[in-house]
Design a protein around this motif. Structure first.
Motif, short mmCIF file in Angstrom:
data_model
loop_
_atom_site.label_atom_id
_atom_site.label_comp_id
_atom_site.label_asym_id
_atom_site.label_seq_id
_atom_site.Cartn_x
_atom_site.Cartn_y
_atom_site.Cartn_z
N GLU A 366 8.49 2.13 -1.82
CA GLU A 366 9.00 3.50 -1.87
C GLU A 366 10.37 3.48 -2.53
N VAL A 367 10.52 4.29 -3.56
CA VAL A 367 11.75 4.28 -4.37
C VAL A 367 12.18 5.71 -4.67
N GLY A 368 13.37 5.83 -5.27
CA GLY A 368 13.86 7.12 -5.71
C GLY A 368 13.32 7.50 -7.07
N ARG A 369 13.60 8.71 -7.48
CA ARG A 369 13.03 9.24 -8.73
C ARG A 369 13.55 8.51 -9.97
N GLU A 370 14.70 7.91 -9.89
CA GLU A 370 15.28 7.25 -11.06
C GLU A 370 14.90 5.78 -11.18
N HIS A 371 14.09 5.28 -10.26
CA HIS A 371 13.73 3.86 -10.30
C HIS A 371 12.97 3.54 -11.59
N PRO A 372 13.30 2.40 -12.24
CA PRO A 372 12.69 2.09 -13.54
C PRO A 372 11.17 1.97 -13.52
N LEU A 373 10.58 1.56 -12.40
CA LEU A 373 9.12 1.45 -12.36
C LEU A 373 8.43 2.81 -12.47
N VAL A 374 9.13 3.87 -12.05
CA VAL A 374 8.56 5.21 -12.16
C VAL A 374 8.40 5.60 -13.63
N TRP A 375 9.26 5.08 -14.48
CA TRP A 375 9.31 5.49 -15.88
C TRP A 375 8.69 4.46 -16.82
N THR A 376 7.99 3.47 -16.26
CA THR A 376 7.46 2.37 -17.06
C THR A 376 5.97 2.19 -16.84
N GLU A 377 5.21 2.08 -17.92
CA GLU A 377 3.79 1.72 -17.81
C GLU A 377 3.74 0.21 -17.53
N GLN A 378 3.69 -0.14 -16.24
CA GLN A 378 3.91 -1.53 -15.86
C GLN A 378 2.72 -2.45 -16.09
N LEU A 379 1.48 -1.93 -15.99
CA LEU A 379 0.27 -2.73 -16.22
C LEU A 379 0.21 -3.96 -15.32
N MET A 380 0.59 -3.76 -14.08
CA MET A 380 0.53 -4.82 -13.06
C MET A 380 0.43 -4.15 -11.69
N PRO A 381 -0.06 -4.86 -10.68
CA PRO A 381 -0.29 -4.26 -9.36
C PRO A 381 0.99 -4.12 -8.53
N VAL A 382 1.96 -3.43 -9.09
CA VAL A 382 3.21 -3.11 -8.41
C VAL A 382 3.40 -1.61 -8.53
N LEU A 383 3.29 -0.89 -7.42
CA LEU A 383 3.18 0.56 -7.47
C LEU A 383 4.35 1.25 -6.77
N PRO A 384 5.12 2.06 -7.50
CA PRO A 384 6.19 2.83 -6.86
C PRO A 384 5.66 4.12 -6.24
N LEU A 385 6.22 4.49 -5.12
CA LEU A 385 5.90 5.76 -4.46
C LEU A 385 7.18 6.55 -4.29
N VAL A 386 7.15 7.80 -4.73
CA VAL A 386 8.31 8.68 -4.63
C VAL A 386 7.97 9.82 -3.67
N ARG A 387 8.87 10.09 -2.73
CA ARG A 387 8.68 11.15 -1.75
C ARG A 387 9.17 12.47 -2.34
N MET A 388 8.29 13.49 -2.35
CA MET A 388 8.60 14.78 -2.94
C MET A 388 8.66 15.87 -1.86
N ASN A 389 9.43 16.93 -2.11
CA ASN A 389 9.60 17.98 -1.10
C ASN A 389 8.32 18.79 -0.90
#
Length: 482
Positions: A366-389
């Motif tokens: 679980e990360v914030g909206r600015e975390h680099p994984l959110v903005w990157t096509e990572q192509l690996m089994p590492v998944l960011p989750l962002v909590r939204m209102n």
């Protein structure tokens, strides 16, 4: 010597002579062995683009002179090659590329073999009125130049081969250099199967030692009528700037929204299955989860039950530092560390100094909206989750993080209004509601499959008719029967 023994001796002699013709046997007898990374001599494999295009040109002319029944038999033979050799081919692909996992590779390759449309997709259309009859047929382009990726070598070549041959074309492949052995082996196996069904030799060709230079030569070759490119932004840009008609399947950064009306148990399971599929190397896989705050903890709990290992604190920092080569953000796209693309979650965790259970399918953070994984096509089994209102905020943010690729997106919701709203605003080639990503390719969902998803050029999920030219023939004042 009796007649039966004489015949047996002749048969053995013929077999031995055929074996001795093998380039590998000749090399062994002469004391020379091919280099470990060399592609052995195979049917349809050429040392340069010119010779490959010349052979493919002859083969395409022969193909269109054959009955459609032969073309159908050729396509069924290609399907059988993959299905009958799936485990062996998949094992070689994993070993050569270092990407993905054997179980999911086999599912992916069987999907390509079974659900890529064939000749039935190019049936002609007829219309009549008081002025006569017009026939519209889908004609081949001729010789197609195809560039294929390292991430899905077997599935992409299979889909391309079936669809392009069904449309009446021949193909010259410039495969990814890091998948050249499995790719060239597959092309050769297809050619042998095609010939056994009465098809022309060299209907599918490939460059034995593919490079960026050979790809550029292929794109500019006067004998290539159409380009079909499946790959990253660089090769897509080159194809679109070649001056030829190009069908391009480029990158994406598929977001997955989960709202408070979703079946959280199912959503948790589906997201883990989708985001971990073949270690996330498929471009349609979930790349970030945008979860409404009220259900985020429950969702993470269900994901953990299904094989996700949740990283926290310093673990997040360690994995992020490991897998991101160039941190991205809202103003620019990031880049993953290629050394970890398609690797297993266990291998990635181990490299970051983290011990995870052997059944782990996915690393969740679980990360914030600015975390680099959110903005990157990572192509690996590492998944960011962002909590939204709320769900509308999640949908709006999904549009932003997808970066206008118009590739793929998912939502888990039972709110018809929100399902419809996200489908409209995402404007993607592939949009999946209440299922894992691969349902959109026909694996557990309705419809045909393709591993060339042409979002940049607008063809979407390609099929045989994507590789055709529309031609019309009009007969005036005749053949209307009512």
């Amino acid at each position: 010597m009796n007649t039966n023994m004489a015949n047996l001796t002749d048969d053995i002699r013929v077999v031995v002579e055929e074996v001795l013709k093998s380039p590998d046997i000749k090399a062994l007898l002469s004391g020379n062995t091919p280099a470990d990374d060399a592609v052995p001599e195979q049917s349809g494999i050429f040392p340069d683009v010119d010779s490959a295009v010349a052979a493919a040109t002859i083969a395409q002319r022969e193909l269109i002179a054959l009955p459609l029944d032969t073309r159908k038999a050729i396509i069924e033979a290609i399907r059988r090659v993959v299905l009958w050799n799936n485990r062996d081919l998949s094992s070689q692909a994993v070993a050569e590329t270092g990407m993905g996992n054997l179980a999911d590779k086999q599912i992916k390759n069987a999907l390509a073999a079974n659900k890529t449309p064939g000749v039935e997709d190019i049936e002609p259309r007829v219309c009549t009125d008081e002025h006569g009859l017009t026939l519209t047929e889908l004609a081949p382009w001729g010789v197609i130049g195809a560039v294929t990726p390292v991430t899905n070598p077997i599935a992409t070549i299979t889909c391309n081969a079936i669809g392009m041959i069904a449309a009446g074309n021949s193909v010259v492949f410039n495969v990814h250099p890091n998948a050249k052995k499995i790719s060239c082996r597959l092309v050769s196996m297809f050619n042998d199967a095609i010939h056994m069904e009465g098809g022309p030799r060299n209907l599918l060709c490939a460059i034995g030692e593919p490079t960026i230079e050979s790809a550029n030569i292929l794109m500019k070759h006067k004998g290539i009528a159409l380009l079909v490119v499946t790959g990253g932004p660089g090769v897509v840009k080159a194809a679109m700037g070649s001056g030829k008609k190009a069908i391009c399947a480029g990158p994406g950064n598929p977001p997955c929204v989960v709202d408070s009306t979703a079946d959280i148990v199912k959503a948790g399971r589906d997201i883990v299955l989708g985001a971990s599929f073949d270690n996330n190397v498929v471009c349609i896989c979930e790349k970030e989860v945008l979860a409404v705050a009220s259900i985020a903890d429950r969702l993470k709990g269900e994901m953990r039950k299904n094989g996700a290992f949740e990283l926290t604190g310093a673990q997040i920092d360690a994995v992020t530092k490991l897998v991101i080569a160039e941190p991205g953000g809202a103003d620019h796209e990031g880049a993953p560390n290629k050394a970890y693309v398609g690797k297993s979650p266990i291998e990635i965790a181990r490299a970051a100094g983290i011990a995870v259970p052997p059944e782990t399918r996915l690393l969740l953070m679980e990360v914030g909206r600015e975390h680099p994984l959110v903005w990157t096509e990572q192509l690996m089994p590492v998944l960011p989750l962002v909590r939204m209102n709320d769900v509308d905020e999640a949908i709006d943010f999904a549009v932003v993080v997808e970066r206008g690729c118009r590739h793929s997106a998912m939502i888990h919701s039972h709110d018809i209004e929100k399902l419809s709203r996200m489908a409209k605003v995402m404007n993607c080639s592939l949009f999946i509601k209440n299922g894992p990503c691969y349902a959109g390719l026909g694996q557990g969902g309705a419809g045909y499959t393709s591993f060339t998803i042409a979002s940049p050029t607008g063809e979407g999920i390609t099929r045989p008719r994507s590789f055709t030219r529309e031609r019309r023939c009009t007969l005036v004042d005749s053949f209307r029967i009512i």
